[in-house]
Write an enzyme that holds these catalytic residues in place. Structure first.
Site, PDB file in Angstrom:
ATOM      1  N   CYS A   1       0.809  -1.228   0.000  1.00 52.38           N
ATOM      2  CA  CYS A   1       0.000   0.000   0.000  1.00 52.38           C
ATOM      3  C   CYS A   1       0.838   1.272   0.000  1.00 52.38           C
ATOM      4  O   CYS A   1       0.324   2.356  -0.288  1.00 52.38           O
ATOM      5  CB  CYS A   1      -0.951  -0.026   1.185  1.00 52.38           C
ATOM      6  SG  CYS A   1      -2.105  -1.415   1.063  1.00 52.38           S
TER       7      CYS A   1
ATOM      8  N   HIS B   1      -3.598   6.988   2.019  1.00 50.90           N
ATOM      9  CA  HIS B   1      -3.942   5.635   1.569  1.00 50.90           C
ATOM     10  C   HIS B   1      -5.312   5.272   2.135  1.00 50.90           C
ATOM     11  O   HIS B   1      -5.628   5.586   3.270  1.00 50.90           O
ATOM     12  CB  HIS B   1      -2.873   4.653   2.053  1.00 50.90           C
ATOM     13  CG  HIS B   1      -3.258   3.228   1.808  1.00 50.90           C
ATOM     14  ND1 HIS B   1      -3.657   2.773   0.575  1.00 50.90           N
ATOM     15  CD2 HIS B   1      -3.336   2.164   2.652  1.00 50.90           C
ATOM     16  CE1 HIS B   1      -3.954   1.490   0.662  1.00 50.90           C
ATOM     17  NE2 HIS B   1      -3.769   1.095   1.902  1.00 50.90           N
TER      18      HIS B   1
ATOM     19  N   ASN C   1     -10.064  -0.798  -0.546  1.00 56.87           N
ATOM     20  CA  ASN C   1      -8.605  -0.658  -0.559  1.00 56.87           C
ATOM     21  C   ASN C   1      -8.071  -1.279  -1.854  1.00 56.87           C
ATOM     22  O   ASN C   1      -8.100  -2.497  -2.013  1.00 56.87           O
ATOM     23  CB  ASN C   1      -8.038  -1.367   0.674  1.00 56.87           C
ATOM     24  CG  ASN C   1      -6.532  -1.227   0.791  1.00 56.87           C
ATOM     25  OD1 ASN C   1      -5.860  -0.784  -0.142  1.00 56.87           O
ATOM     26  ND2 ASN C   1      -5.991  -1.620   1.931  1.00 56.87           N
TER      27      ASN C   1
END
Ligand code: UT7
Length: 337
Positions: free
Chosen positions: A121, A262, A292
């Protein structure tokens, strides 16, 4: 810790972006039919309402190509002008060759070099950092940084704690040498902490546990996460990296037009904003629509910010991310177009 690129004669600037999500979706209601979960739990614990899913025939390079083509078209740049391609992903089409090579071929970027960057990520923050420094080394060049992941391919749809979190998507930034006097890349703070590697991983398919009937039976080719461990690290590190990069540049949250974090969990984003004293109207949040998407969250959130007019040329933008590894990082940019 980073060093600023301000001592170089060349400065990197973002000149165009593109984002792509495949048309298919999985809603919370869909997940309710697959695992024992419910919309209320998912929304209150994560903020996610829907995620996009790539059709069978699409892999990560296909998502990446769509995003890259959009960025190139917006900039009016011929793919043959691209110097390098970095694809930030944990779901490459295959272990090798690199997805960057597949993208290079598909978009016709004859003359480019590149590689895949595996930082989960935090991948896109690391990709931007790498591109900024490549550009700052001179001579003038154009670099494509792509964050792309097909997370639904590595999700265990029997594990309700992970399968609800992730979606598929891609985003691409064109990073170029800025004209003299123009601002762009300002600074970065990146760090890794491998002691956290055990908490978020795909255990099999590498040299430690090569693919076998046993690893497949044990479901080791799927995302494994100890959510609370990662959550605690993420809440601490997103704020810490952001505060560090602001302080060492003599800035406060008030100077930042937008925080683009993020998108792993709405609660992590809100906690980060609170610690930084950043009102939520200056934080980009789109986790409700995409979940995500790992390497793609930051460019997809940036696309939203640009399209809605929240981010315009000259704005100071702060990127922050935390991911598997552990990896963590922050970037400061003066928005380029
Ligand atoms: O992007 C990479 C970095 N990743 C992250 O930043 C993710 C960080 N972690 C998280 O976002 C959160 O830890 C999760 C969203 C993964 C989980 O939320 P949580 O508030 O930490 O829940 P939990 O794991 O503590 O589980 C609480 C309860 C458990 O039940 P019991 O043991 O209290 O009876 C779970 O079994 O919630 C249960 N649970 C669910 N219930 C309904 C877990 N998943 C689900 C679900 N639906 N999907």
């Amino acid at each position: 810790m980073g060093i600023t690129a301000s001592h170089s004669n060349y400065r990197a600037k973002i000149t165009a972006i593109g984002g792509y999500v495949p048309p298919g979706t999985i809603t919370n209601a869909d997940l309710e039919r697959i695992v024992e979960t419910n919309d209320e739990w998912i929304v209150s614990r994560t903020g996610i309402k829907v995620r996009h899913v790539a059709p069978k025939e699409m892999a990560t390079s296909d998502l990446a190509v769509q995003a890259a083509k959009l960025a190139l078209a917006k900039a009016g740049v011929d793919p043959r002008e691209i110097h390098a391609i970095f694809v930030c992903t944990v779901t490459p089409d295959m272990l090798f060759p690199a997805t960057a090579c597949l993208v290079q071929d598909k978009i016709g970027a004859a003359g480019a070099w590149g590689y895949d960057l595996l930082a989960a990520c935090s991948g896109f923050v690391y990709g931007l950092t790498t591109a900024a420094h490549l550009v700052s080394a001179g001579p003038p060049k154009k670099v494509l940084v792509i964050g792309a992941d097909t997370m639904t391919r590595i999700l265990n749809y029997e594990d309700r704690s992970t399968c609800i979190l992730f979606g598929d998507g891609a985003g691409a930034f064109l990073v170029e040498t800025a004209a003299e006097g123009e601002e762009g890349f300002i600074d970065f703070v990146n760090e890794i902490d491998g002691s956290g590697g055990q908490y978020l991983k795909m255990a099999a398919g590498g040299s430690r546990l090569p693919a076998s009937a046993e690893t497949v039976a044990n479901r080791q080719h799927y995302v494994y996460q100890e959510g609370q461990q990662v959550f605690k690290y993420a809440v601490r590190k997103m704020a810490e990296m952001s505060a560090t990069i602001l302080a060492r540049n003599g800035l406060t949250a008030n100077d930042v037009k937008l925080l683009i974090p993020h998108q792993a969990n709405l609660r992590i984003i809100e906690a980060t904003a609170k610690t930084l004293n950043m009102p939520l109207d200056r934080v980009v949040i789109n986790i409700d629509r995409f979940g995500n998407t790992t390497g793609a969250t930051l460019p997809l959130a940036t696309c939203d910010a640009v399209e809605s007019g929240r981010l315009v040329k000259g704005d100071l933008v702060l990127y922050a991310a935390v991911g598997a590894g552990y990896t963590a990082g922050a970037n400061l940019w003066r928005w380029g177009f």
